[in-house]
Design a protein around this motif. Structure first.
Motif, PDB file in Angstrom:
ATOM      1  N   LEU A   1       0.571   5.961  -0.436  1.00 19.43           N
ATOM      2  CA  LEU A   1       1.086   4.894   0.427  1.00 19.43           C
ATOM      3  C   LEU A   1       0.656   3.515  -0.066  1.00 19.43           C
ATOM      4  O   LEU A   1       1.412   2.545   0.034  1.00 19.43           O
ATOM      5  N   SER A   2      -0.548   3.410  -0.647  1.00 15.87           N
ATOM      6  CA  SER A   2      -0.977   2.087  -1.139  1.00 15.87           C
ATOM      7  C   SER A   2      -0.176   1.710  -2.384  1.00 15.87           C
ATOM      8  O   SER A   2       0.174   0.549  -2.578  1.00 15.87           O
ATOM      9  N   ARG A   3       0.134   2.713  -3.229  1.00 12.49           N
ATOM     10  CA  ARG A   3       0.956   2.406  -4.415  1.00 12.49           C
ATOM     11  C   ARG A   3       2.392   2.060  -4.033  1.00 12.49           C
ATOM     12  O   ARG A   3       3.049   1.271  -4.676  1.00 12.49           O
ATOM     13  N   LEU A   4       2.837   2.704  -2.944  1.00 15.92           N
ATOM     14  CA  LEU A   4       4.198   2.401  -2.464  1.00 15.92           C
ATOM     15  C   LEU A   4       4.260   0.964  -1.949  1.00 15.92           C
ATOM     16  O   LEU A   4       5.203   0.218  -2.210  1.00 15.92           O
ATOM     17  N   LYS A   5       3.196   0.555  -1.264  1.00 19.13           N
ATOM     18  CA  LYS A   5       3.134  -0.774  -0.678  1.00 19.13           C
ATOM     19  C   LYS A   5       3.012  -1.841  -1.772  1.00 19.13           C
ATOM     20  O   LYS A   5       3.647  -2.890  -1.704  1.00 19.13           O
TER      21      LYS A   5
END
Lengths: 144, 527
Positions: free
Chosen positions: B515-519
């Motif tokens: 999720l952090s890489r997606l963000k």
């Protein structure tokens, strides 16, 4: 950069005629010939659990078979003619994928064979050549 | 159709018979004479109920001093813990899950590999089945409209369980040298436990595999052929169950042993169409009775919390709703982890996101449709004076207009609006039953080969056993079959959820990283 001509090739008789025609054109204008083969595939088709399990293996097999049975022989045939040749082997919707290949190569022309049938199915759903002519990014020649 | 919906009555009868057989020789003789006089169907039923009773009793025993089965609590507590632990991931990632299924994040160079859509569709065709048509009718028929509320809640919570198990299924799958893959709880139990240095992974895996084989013969097989037969009887009139059983077994045999792909392919193509037709028809019936929509939802809401005359009141509604939801969407059971593990992805967590759509489609959408149609068409008889539901003579379920239950009740509800729909439903039931059997035969086989190793003879032994149980299922009564089916599938959940608790920190780590890489934009859309 030299011009490029993309030709759709699936081993059928009409695709042979398309290939010969495209090779002649390429030679005449000094263009590179891109021989493209697309394996019909939809990511939205339905498969059984066993097919899912074997899919990766099947895909490798299919690619290897297409390479050795379709692409390699024609490349060998054309090798002596001094023509510059590239090949593309892709999965997807046939007309859409041919267009994508044409865009990626910035092709100046697309050549494809016509199956010659005008049966019920192609009347209802359209043929590859027909849809290609409508959506292609470059002029399309349909070889009868 | 029998009214053996409530487990206790079924068992009391079976236990009584068993003790009578053991007690006195005179009785035994009498009973033997009775057995001889039984039809083939009755004999199958008799033997079946006697031999599976102890297992069912164990799984469905109540919390001491209550009438609440511990297994239902086990599933709901787990789904709630996963929901909280992953921060309501089923709502946060819902949109991203749809984008993944659409293929927005799929690398075009991976075309020709298994897509998220295909993994989801195959897993769904294993879960969308008779649980959605017959199981819901049992829940509403016994627990009243209030059961629908608990069913939807269980479906929403179950999304988190499914997310957890499918992420692990992909992360710890086996990829073999020839390019085929094998995944599922057996593999995350062994490999995941070893990675975290936890003991007991092997034991859990073996237990899971045993229960998975039983589940593949129960809910994934006998319940399906049993209810397919019930539906055929409903349309064509009474005929012996073993006939349906033999035909079904023949076709299943042709597919799983004979490798006749065309039958499976045709089914895989028609099943989604049937699903859409089913939901579409349900929506039409609901809108035809639009003046009743308010009443129906009031019944669902009130019945969930108050006494409405249904069996067991609000608690009965809760037990039935949770039980049938779990049986239908299989969240926490571990079966979906087997189906989802073949997807082509670099990020196991993406398959977890995709899989959380499964309980949503299965339970929150399709099961709810069935329940609302049964309620809205007035199949359940109420007392005009008190407004409470009237029970049938045996007191085991709510009295229905034509006395039917299970798939017959769903059929009656749909045909009250469109008479021809009973034929469409019969076809849908048969196809759903068939596709569920094909999926479960695969799950069972994976568990079988995990235990006994791969090999033609070993695999053939399992497949022949599977086909035999198709016949038994069609010939036996609904009561014992539904009990055994539930028990076997819930036994899988007992083992699987223990493993999920121990491995959930791994899933959380993957989730945060993704999720952090997606963000940050590191993970990009391709289209």
């Amino acid at each position: 950069m030299a011009e490029k001509i993309v030709v759709g090739y699936d081993g059928s008789e009409s695709s042979h005629r398309a290939l010969t025609f495209a090779a002649d054109r390429a030679r005449a204008i000094g263009a590179t010939l891109v021989i493209a083969h697309v394996l019909e595939w939809s990511p939205y088709s339905f498969l059984t659990p066993t097919e899912l399990e074997e899919r990766h293996k099947r895909r490798s097999d299919e690619l290897a078979r297409a390479e050795s049975a379709l692409i390699a022989p024609v490349v060998k045939d054309l090798a002596g003619s001094g023509l510059s040749i590239e090949t593309e082997l892709k999965y997807g919707h046939i007309a859409e994928t041919l267009c994508k290949i044409a865009s990626e190569h910035q092709a100046s022309q697309v050549v494809i064979g016509r199956t010659g049938h005008s049966n019920m199915a192609s009347r209802l759903f359209g043929s590859v050549a027909g849809s290609l002519a409508q959506i292609a990014p470059a002029p399309v020649t349909i070889v009868p | 159709m029998t009214t053996h919906f409530i487990r206790q009555t079924g068992f009391a009868g079976a236990a009584l018979l068993a003790s009578a057989l053991a007690a006195a020789p005179a009785f035994a003789q009498e009973a033997a004479a009775e057995t001889a006089a039984m039809t083939l169907d009755e004999r199958v039923n008799h033997v079946f109920a006697n031999s599976t009773g102890w297992f069912v009793n164990l799984i469905f025993s109540n919390f001491p001093g209550t009438t609440f089965p511990w297994i239902v609590g086990w599933l709901v507590v787990a789904a709630t813990i996963f929901t909280v632990y992953f921060g309501f991931i089923q709502f946060r990632a819902f949109g991203h899950a749809i984008a993944l299924v659409k293929g927005d994040y799929s690398d075009p160079n991976d075309a020709g590999e298994v897509s998220h859509f295909q993994a989801l569709a195959t897993a769904l065709s294993g879960t969308v089945g008779l649980g959605n048509i017959a199981g819901v009718a049992v829940a509403v028929g016994v627990g009243g409209p209030g059961a629908t509320f608990w069913m939807i809640l269980a479906g929403l919570l179950g999304m988190a369980s499914k997310f957890t198990e499918c992420t692990l299924g992909v992360k710890y799958r086996n990829e073999y040298a020839d390019g085929t893959v094998s995944g599922g709880p057996m593999y995350y139990m062994t490999k995941g436990f070893a990675e975290r240095g936890l003991p007991g992974g092997k034991i859990l895996a073996v237990l899971f595999a045993i229960f998975c084989i039983l589940g593949s013969l129960g809910g994934g097989n006998m319940f399906q052929s049993n209810q397919a037969h019930a539906q055929l009887v409903n349309v064509f009139g009474e005929f012996p169950g073993w006939i349906t059983g033999l035909v079904f077994a023949g076709v299943v045999f042709a597919v799983i042993v004979g490798g006749i792909k065309s039958i499976a392919n045709v089914t895989e193509k028609i099943v989604p169409f049937m699903g859409v037709l089913y939901v579409g028809t349900a929506l039409i019936i609901i809108f035809m009775n639009y003046d009743m929509i308010g009443t129906a939802f009031r019944q669902i809401w009130m019945g969930a919390f108050t006494w409405d005359g249904a069996v067991g009141g609000a608690i009965g509604a809760l037990i039935q709703g949770f039980r049938r939801a779990a049986f239908s969407n299989e969240a926490g059971v571990g079966s979906a982890a087997i189906a989802h593990s073949a997807v082509r992805t670099k990020e196991p967590i993406t398959e977890g996101f995709v899989s959380l759509l499964e309980p949503f489609i299965d339970t929150v959408v399709i099961c709810t449709m069935t329940a609302v149609v049964i309620i809205i068409t007035g199949q359940l008889v109420t007392d005009p004076a008190t407004g409470l539901f009237v029970l049938n003579e045996a007191g085991t379920a709510i009295k229905t207009v034509d006395g039917s239950g299970g798939v017959g009740l769903t059929s009656a509800a749909f045909s009250s609006a469109f008479d021809w729909f009973r034929y469409v439903l019969a076809i849908a039931v048969i196809l759903f039953a068939f596709s569920t059997m094909i999926s479960w035969s695969y799950y069972g086989l994976k568990a079988w080969t995990f235990l006994f190793g791969e090999g033609r003879t070993k695999e053939l032994a399992y497949k022949i056993m599977f086909c035999t149980f198709v016949v038994i299922g069609a010939a036996a009564n609904l009561g014992p079959v539904i009990d055994f089916s539930d028990a076997a599938i819930f036994a899988m959940a007992v083992v699987n959820i223990i493993a999920l608790y121990l491995l959930m920190p791994i899933v959380k780590r993957e989730m945060h990283s993704y999720l952090s890489r997606l963000k940050s934009g590191e993970i990009k859309k391709f289209q």
